[in-house]
Write an enzyme that holds these catalytic residues in place. Structure first.
Site, PDB file in Angstrom:
ATOM      1  N   HIS A 208      13.265  40.648 -17.711  1.00  0.00           N
ATOM      2  CA  HIS A 208      13.476  39.198 -17.748  1.00  0.00           C
ATOM      3  C   HIS A 208      13.763  38.707 -19.161  1.00  0.00           C
ATOM      4  O   HIS A 208      13.616  39.442 -20.148  1.00  0.00           O
ATOM      5  CB  HIS A 208      12.259  38.463 -17.169  1.00  0.00           C
ATOM      6  N   CYS A 224       5.771  43.839 -18.186  1.00  0.00           N
ATOM      7  CA  CYS A 224       7.176  43.581 -17.894  1.00  0.00           C
ATOM      8  C   CYS A 224       8.033  43.890 -19.120  1.00  0.00           C
ATOM      9  O   CYS A 224       7.519  44.099 -20.219  1.00  0.00           O
ATOM     10  CB  CYS A 224       7.382  42.134 -17.459  1.00  0.00           C
TER      11      CYS A 224
END
Length: 271
Positions: A208, A224
């Site tokens: 992301h 992440c």
């Protein structure tokens, strides 16, 4: 009637030219965001080259990571004799933009945690076009929130994602006396940035964007993988649901180029 026919044909030609130009922009615009795009030469596993630049007045390492689209640790390791935060103005500085590929042939994304870098292989349209590879610095999980290893794929893609902080992160902030909202809508304050790619991995791991531009090339996330917003946009628009993703930990890489064997070594090991 004949005049109408010629006017109609002229209109169609003009429309086709405009449409062709639009399609050209559409298929080249998204990939143009990244400057680190290379064609892989035949029988070679080395791309890019080493650059030397001059440090600008009052420029910090964090500034240079964004200016030269590098990673924080990349610059620190390549310039060990320099001041770690604020190099001397007008001094020579190394930008380590030469890379040994983690694999020669691949179709998809390889993330090497040891070098905090992502390689996105895009095969040519035919047998005569070499594979392109985009390489981008990333931020990965901290030692207590490790990014998982293994082979997976992009399960879903979300533009303008809403962030729902998991309970573990909410509790971590509460221990510091901070209160997190239960959801953060898309916008400049969203930790996911404007694009998110969900991996088919237990735990909901994502590739992301970010609202913190200085975290790239560092171990800063809760597992992440963070990319600069323009970099995740490039990956978003050039990948598809099902794109393979391989997450490895290779601190040492070997590759041949012009009959020479190159070794790339990273001190960091994610094990």
């Amino acid at each position: 009637m004949k005049q109408f026919y010629f006017q109609f044909v002229f209109f169609l030609k003009k429309l086709l030219i405009q449409l062709s130009f639009f399609l050209f922009l559409f298929f080249t615009f998204s990939i143009s965001y990244s400057t680190e795009i290379f064609y892989i030469e035949k029988n070679s596993m080395v791309i890019g080259d080493i650059r030397k630049v001059r440090v600008a007045e009052s420029e910090t390492v964090a500034d240079m990571t964004n200016r030269y689209e590098s990673g924080f640790q990349d610059l620190l390791i390549a310039n060990q004799n320099s001041h770690h935060w604020a190099p001397t103005a007008n001094s020579e500085y190394i930008i380590p933009s030469m890379y040994v590929l983690p694999e020669k042939d691949y179709n998809g994304i390889i993330l090497n945690l040891a070098e905090l870098r992502l390689y996105f292989y895009i095969p040519g349209a035919d047998l005569y076009e070499n594979t392109k590879v985009i390489t981008l610095p990333v931020g990965i999980g901290r030692l207590d929130w490790k990014t998982p290893l293994g082979e997976t794929f992009i399960k879903s893609k979300v533009k303008n994602p809403t962030w729902y902080p998991p309970k573990s992160i909410i509790l971590e902030h509460e221990e510091r006396g901070e209160v997190l909202p239960r959801q953060v809508e898309s916008g400049p304050d969203n930790p996911l940035g404007y694009y998110a790619l969900k991996l088919n991995v237990d735990g909901g791991y994502l590739l992301h964007g970010t609202n913190k531009k200085h975290g790239i090339g560092m171990m800063v996330s809760h597992g992440c993988v963070r990319l600069r917003n323009k970099d995740i946009e490039t990956v978003f628009y050039n990948s598809y649901i099902g794109t393979k993703v391989k997450i490895i930990n290779a601190p040492i890489k070997l590759g041949e180029y012009n009959d020479f064997l190159y070794m790339e070594v990273h001190a960091f090991n994610n094990e």
